[in-house]
Scaffold this motif. Structure first.
Motif, PDB file in Angstrom:
ATOM      1  N   THR A 124       0.921  -1.374   0.062  1.00 19.75           N
ATOM      2  CA  THR A 124      -0.053   0.086   0.145  1.00 19.75           C
ATOM      3  C   THR A 124       0.899   1.272   0.019  1.00 19.75           C
ATOM      4  O   THR A 124       0.509   2.127  -1.062  1.00 19.75           O
ATOM      5  CB  THR A 124      -0.875   0.010   1.232  1.00 19.75           C
ATOM      6  OG1 THR A 124      -1.789  -1.207   1.254  1.00 19.75           O
ATOM      7  CG2 THR A 124      -1.788   1.279   1.147  1.00 19.75           C
ATOM      8  N   ALA A 125       1.962   1.212   0.709  1.00 21.59           N
ATOM      9  CA  ALA A 125       2.897   2.399   0.902  1.00 21.59           C
ATOM     10  C   ALA A 125       3.526   2.523  -0.302  1.00 21.59           C
ATOM     11  O   ALA A 125       3.696   3.850  -0.767  1.00 21.59           O
ATOM     12  CB  ALA A 125       3.704   2.195   2.014  1.00 21.59           C
ATOM     13  N   MET A 126       3.694   1.733  -1.190  1.00 18.68           N
ATOM     14  CA  MET A 126       4.795   1.880  -2.113  1.00 18.68           C
ATOM     15  C   MET A 126       3.788   2.556  -3.311  1.00 18.68           C
ATOM     16  O   MET A 126       4.479   3.152  -4.335  1.00 18.68           O
ATOM     17  CB  MET A 126       5.244   0.426  -2.712  1.00 18.68           C
ATOM     18  CG  MET A 126       6.405   0.127  -1.665  1.00 18.68           C
ATOM     19  SD  MET A 126       7.685   1.252  -1.673  1.00 18.68           S
ATOM     20  CE  MET A 126       8.768   1.105  -3.138  1.00 18.68           C
ATOM     21  N   ARG A 127       2.506   2.463  -3.245  1.00 17.91           N
ATOM     22  CA  ARG A 127       1.630   2.944  -4.357  1.00 17.91           C
ATOM     23  C   ARG A 127       1.116   4.292  -3.986  1.00 17.91           C
ATOM     24  O   ARG A 127       0.659   4.760  -4.960  1.00 17.91           O
ATOM     25  CB  ARG A 127       0.206   2.018  -4.281  1.00 17.91           C
ATOM     26  CG  ARG A 127       0.598   0.676  -4.799  1.00 17.91           C
ATOM     27  CD  ARG A 127      -0.628  -0.196  -4.961  1.00 17.91           C
ATOM     28  NE  ARG A 127      -0.157  -1.502  -5.650  1.00 17.91           N
ATOM     29  CZ  ARG A 127      -0.986  -2.426  -5.194  1.00 17.91           C
ATOM     30  NH1 ARG A 127      -1.882  -2.552  -4.598  1.00 17.91           N
ATOM     31  NH2 ARG A 127      -0.761  -3.822  -5.699  1.00 17.91           N
ATOM     32  N   LYS A 128       1.634   4.906  -2.873  1.00 22.58           N
ATOM     33  CA  LYS A 128       1.393   6.150  -2.523  1.00 22.58           C
ATOM     34  C   LYS A 128       2.131   7.286  -3.342  1.00 22.58           C
ATOM     35  O   LYS A 128       3.500   6.804  -3.416  1.00 22.58           O
ATOM     36  CB  LYS A 128       1.143   6.425  -0.796  1.00 22.58           C
ATOM     37  CG  LYS A 128       0.276   5.589  -0.240  1.00 22.58           C
ATOM     38  CD  LYS A 128      -1.031   6.120  -0.426  1.00 22.58           C
ATOM     39  CE  LYS A 128      -2.278   5.322   0.462  1.00 22.58           C
ATOM     40  NZ  LYS A 128      -3.582   5.636   0.301  1.00 22.58           N
ATOM     41  N   THR A 129       1.807   8.420  -3.285  1.00 24.17           N
ATOM     42  CA  THR A 129       2.521   9.493  -3.794  1.00 24.17           C
ATOM     43  C   THR A 129       3.472   9.993  -2.725  1.00 24.17           C
ATOM     44  O   THR A 129       3.011   9.845  -1.426  1.00 24.17           O
ATOM     45  CB  THR A 129       1.827  10.584  -4.573  1.00 24.17           C
ATOM     46  OG1 THR A 129       0.956  11.193  -3.668  1.00 24.17           O
ATOM     47  CG2 THR A 129       1.145  10.165  -5.780  1.00 24.17           C
ATOM     48  N   ARG A 130       4.234  10.828  -3.015  1.00 21.62           N
ATOM     49  CA  ARG A 130       5.110  11.452  -1.901  1.00 21.62           C
ATOM     50  C   ARG A 130       4.248  12.368  -1.241  1.00 21.62           C
ATOM     51  O   ARG A 130       4.402  12.311   0.074  1.00 21.62           O
ATOM     52  CB  ARG A 130       6.254  12.259  -2.821  1.00 21.62           C
ATOM     53  CG  ARG A 130       7.044  13.234  -1.717  1.00 21.62           C
ATOM     54  CD  ARG A 130       8.282  13.736  -2.537  1.00 21.62           C
ATOM     55  NE  ARG A 130       9.271  14.088  -1.501  1.00 21.62           N
ATOM     56  CZ  ARG A 130      10.389  14.703  -1.992  1.00 21.62           C
ATOM     57  NH1 ARG A 130      10.740  14.683  -3.218  1.00 21.62           N
ATOM     58  NH2 ARG A 130      11.284  14.731  -1.320  1.00 21.62           N
ATOM     59  N   GLU A 131       3.563  13.008  -1.888  1.00 22.11           N
ATOM     60  CA  GLU A 131       2.364  14.081  -1.044  1.00 22.11           C
ATOM     61  C   GLU A 131       1.454  13.159  -0.259  1.00 22.11           C
ATOM     62  O   GLU A 131       1.236  13.580   1.099  1.00 22.11           O
ATOM     63  CB  GLU A 131       1.552  15.023  -1.995  1.00 22.11           C
ATOM     64  CG  GLU A 131       2.549  15.806  -2.734  1.00 22.11           C
ATOM     65  CD  GLU A 131       3.284  15.387  -3.815  1.00 22.11           C
ATOM     66  OE1 GLU A 131       3.031  14.294  -4.237  1.00 22.11           O
ATOM     67  OE2 GLU A 131       4.029  15.861  -4.276  1.00 22.11           O
ATOM     68  N   GLU A 132       0.968  12.022  -0.557  1.00 21.29           N
ATOM     69  CA  GLU A 132       0.056  11.390   0.273  1.00 21.29           C
ATOM     70  C   GLU A 132       0.855  10.791   1.255  1.00 21.29           C
ATOM     71  O   GLU A 132       0.252  10.606   2.345  1.00 21.29           O
ATOM     72  CB  GLU A 132      -0.470  10.102  -0.735  1.00 21.29           C
ATOM     73  CG  GLU A 132      -1.402  10.506  -1.700  1.00 21.29           C
ATOM     74  CD  GLU A 132      -1.810   9.277  -2.648  1.00 21.29           C
ATOM     75  OE1 GLU A 132      -3.149   9.458  -3.199  1.00 21.29           O
ATOM     76  OE2 GLU A 132      -1.281   8.607  -3.108  1.00 21.29           O
TER      77      GLU A 132
END
Length: 98
Positions: free
Chosen positions: A75-83
């Motif tokens: 899940t974390a790897m799919r998030k953008t830097r901002e997210e």
């Protein structure tokens, strides 16, 4: 008798494995303190039937932690830097998913 194989494992991993095997009744572990040192005597138990690792709470807890981390990692790897920044800057609330 046994085929020789080398496995590299940390002391903590070995202690956990010994605890799991003792919990399953495969080992007897006796700890003795003498001269300011702690020693453990480990003996194999003659078990005539198979055991299931799922019967060990320690084993199940460890496996669940690995699965939970893997879910988080994906899940974390799919998030953008901002997210990710937003997630790190606010409190984690019960029932909230990332």
């Amino acid at each position: 008798m046994f085929e020789q194989a080398a496995v590299v494992a940390s002391a903590a991993t070995m202690l956990t494995a010994i605890d799991i095997f003792a919990e399953l009744g495969l080992l007897n572990v006796e700890t003795v303190a003498r001269d300011g040192q702690t020693y453990s005597k480990i003996a194999l138990v003659d078990v005539s039937s198979k055991v299931n690792l799922e019967d060990s709470s320690r084993f199940c807890e460890g496996r669940n932690e690995i699965e939970n981390f893997e879910d988080y990692r994906i899940t974390a790897m799919r998030k953008t830097r901002e997210e990710l920044t937003k997630l790190l800057r606010h409190p984690i609330l019960p029932g909230e998913s990332i």
